[in-house]
Design an enzyme around this catalytic site. Structure first.
Site, mmCIF file in Angstrom:
data_model
loop_
_atom_site.group_PDB
_atom_site.id
_atom_site.type_symbol
_atom_site.label_atom_id
_atom_site.label_comp_id
_atom_site.label_asym_id
_atom_site.label_seq_id
_atom_site.Cartn_x
_atom_site.Cartn_y
_atom_site.Cartn_z
ATOM 1 C CB VAL A 112 -94.824 -59.781 81.051
ATOM 2 C CG1 VAL A 112 -95.957 -60.461 81.796
ATOM 3 C CG2 VAL A 112 -94.485 -60.520 79.765
ATOM 4 C CG ASP A 128 -80.621 -54.772 82.527
ATOM 5 O OD1 ASP A 128 -79.951 -54.363 81.563
ATOM 6 O OD2 ASP A 128 -81.815 -54.478 82.711
ATOM 7 C CG ASP A 160 -67.630 -47.568 76.562
ATOM 8 O OD1 ASP A 160 -66.859 -47.077 75.713
ATOM 9 O OD2 ASP A 160 -67.862 -47.036 77.660
ATOM 10 C CE LYS A 210 -81.864 -52.204 79.346
ATOM 11 N NZ LYS A 210 -82.140 -52.350 80.786
HETATM 12 O O1 O7E Z 1 -91.842 -53.501 83.742
HETATM 13 P P1 O7E Z 1 -91.294 -54.416 84.775
HETATM 14 O O2 O7E Z 1 -91.391 -53.886 86.164
HETATM 15 O O3 O7E Z 1 -91.831 -55.821 84.645
HETATM 16 O O4 O7E Z 1 -89.705 -54.521 84.535
HETATM 17 C C1 O7E Z 1 -89.144 -54.827 83.300
HETATM 18 C C2 O7E Z 1 -87.648 -54.943 83.438
HETATM 19 O O5 O7E Z 1 -87.087 -55.185 82.158
HETATM 20 C C3 O7E Z 1 -86.955 -53.692 83.957
HETATM 21 O O6 O7E Z 1 -85.815 -54.115 84.690
HETATM 22 C C4 O7E Z 1 -86.516 -52.959 82.721
HETATM 23 O O7 O7E Z 1 -85.357 -52.187 82.932
HETATM 24 C C5 O7E Z 1 -86.204 -54.133 81.792
HETATM 25 N N1 O7E Z 1 -86.349 -53.888 80.355
HETATM 26 C C6 O7E Z 1 -87.542 -53.427 79.830
HETATM 27 O O8 O7E Z 1 -88.514 -53.211 80.557
HETATM 28 N N2 O7E Z 1 -87.625 -53.202 78.488
HETATM 29 C C7 O7E Z 1 -86.616 -53.439 77.624
HETATM 30 O O9 O7E Z 1 -86.776 -53.248 76.433
HETATM 31 C C8 O7E Z 1 -85.420 -53.956 78.135
HETATM 32 C C9 O7E Z 1 -85.324 -54.216 79.490
HETATM 33 C C10 O7E Z 1 -84.192 -54.930 79.942
HETATM 34 O O10 O7E Z 1 -84.134 -55.497 80.979
HETATM 35 O O11 O7E Z 1 -83.192 -55.077 79.112
HETATM 36 C C11 O7E Z 1 -82.361 -56.067 79.373
HETATM 37 C C12 O7E Z 1 -83.039 -57.412 79.565
#
Ligand code: O7E
Length: 217
Positions: free
Chosen positions: A172, A60, A65, A62
């Site tokens: 979640v 991850d 670029d 993100k």
């Molecule tokens: O809230 P948690 O602890 O269950 O973690 C959620 C994870 O998903 C965390 O790594 C955060 O960076 C990621 N995340 C989000 O919470 N919301 C988003 O909209 C997007 C991400 C993400 O992981 O994006 C790529 C999958």
């Protein structure tokens, strides 16, 4: 990515030993482990290959670029042993296509962020989320990231992308979303971090989520 449980662990710890111990405990309950900046910046890129013995790794970063830089970043991440990379969609079609082209050559996955799960996503991202979802489908990405905190948005995004792309959904537990609700709305996987890795018993926390989703997968 093969769906057995519908659960992806978001491993946002910053200690190598803790990361390995948690992965070992939950390996039987997760289809993939998502790792990102917190863990890789504190331990190094070799964490990807070390954890890949427990489950496929989604990196991850993100990525956001120009096409050439997206390609260079994804090349390094796949070389390190990741099976998938998460990229941002707001940079546009050419940046996304560069990442998808490379991934397809290497039989890897690109997941595209549409609308994020936190409240601030309503400031800017929600307005472009549906357009990004359509672009992800046109580019034939493997899937999109959509918010478990807003199952109704997941349902909208599912309508746009159809059934060829997957939806992986964070938000979640700690952010308030429900695993079964977002699976019912059309997500294929939930991504869960703190509710598992901060639990006294990460394996039990993971098992509970898997059991909760089972009948809706
Ligand atoms: O809230 P948690 O602890 O269950 O973690 C959620 C994870 O998903 C965390 O790594 C955060 O960076 C990621 N995340 C989000 O919470 N919301 C988003 O909209 C997007 C991400 C993400 O992981 O994006 C790529 C999958």
């Amino acid at each position: 990515m093969e769906r057995k449980t519908g659960l992806i662990l978001a491993l946002d710890v910053t200690d190598r030993l803790e990361a390995v111990e948690i992965s070992e405990k939950v390996a039987g309950y997760v289809d993939a482990i998502k790792i990102g900046y917190p863990l890789v910046l504190s331990t190094g890129m070799d964490m990807i290959s070390q954890l890949s013995k427990f489950a496929p790794i989604i990196a991850d970063f993100k990525v956001a670029d120009i096409p050439n830089t997206n390609r260079l970043i994804c090349e390094q991440v796949f070389k390190a042993g990741a099976d998938g990379v998460i990229v941002q969609g707001f940079t546009g079609h050419d940046s996304l296509e560069a990442a998808v082209k490379l991934a397809k050559e290497q039989d890897k996955d690109i997941y595209v962020v549409t609308e994020m799960s936190h409240p601030g996503a309503l400031d800017f991202m929600q307005q472009v989320g549906e357009g990004i979802a359509k672009m992800a489908a046109d580019a034939k990405a493997s899937g999109v990231v959509a918010p478990a905190t807003r199952p109704e948005r997941v349902a909208e995004i599912r309508k746009i992308i159809g059934n060829d792309l997957s939806i992986i959904s964070p938000g979640v537990g700690a952010q308030g979303g429900s695993a079964s609700d977002v699976i019912k709305a059309g997500a294929d996987w939930v991504i869960v971090g703190r509710s598992i890795y901060q639990s006294e018993d990460p394996a039990m926390a993971a098992k509970k989520l898997v059991d909760e989703m089972k009948e809706f997968l």
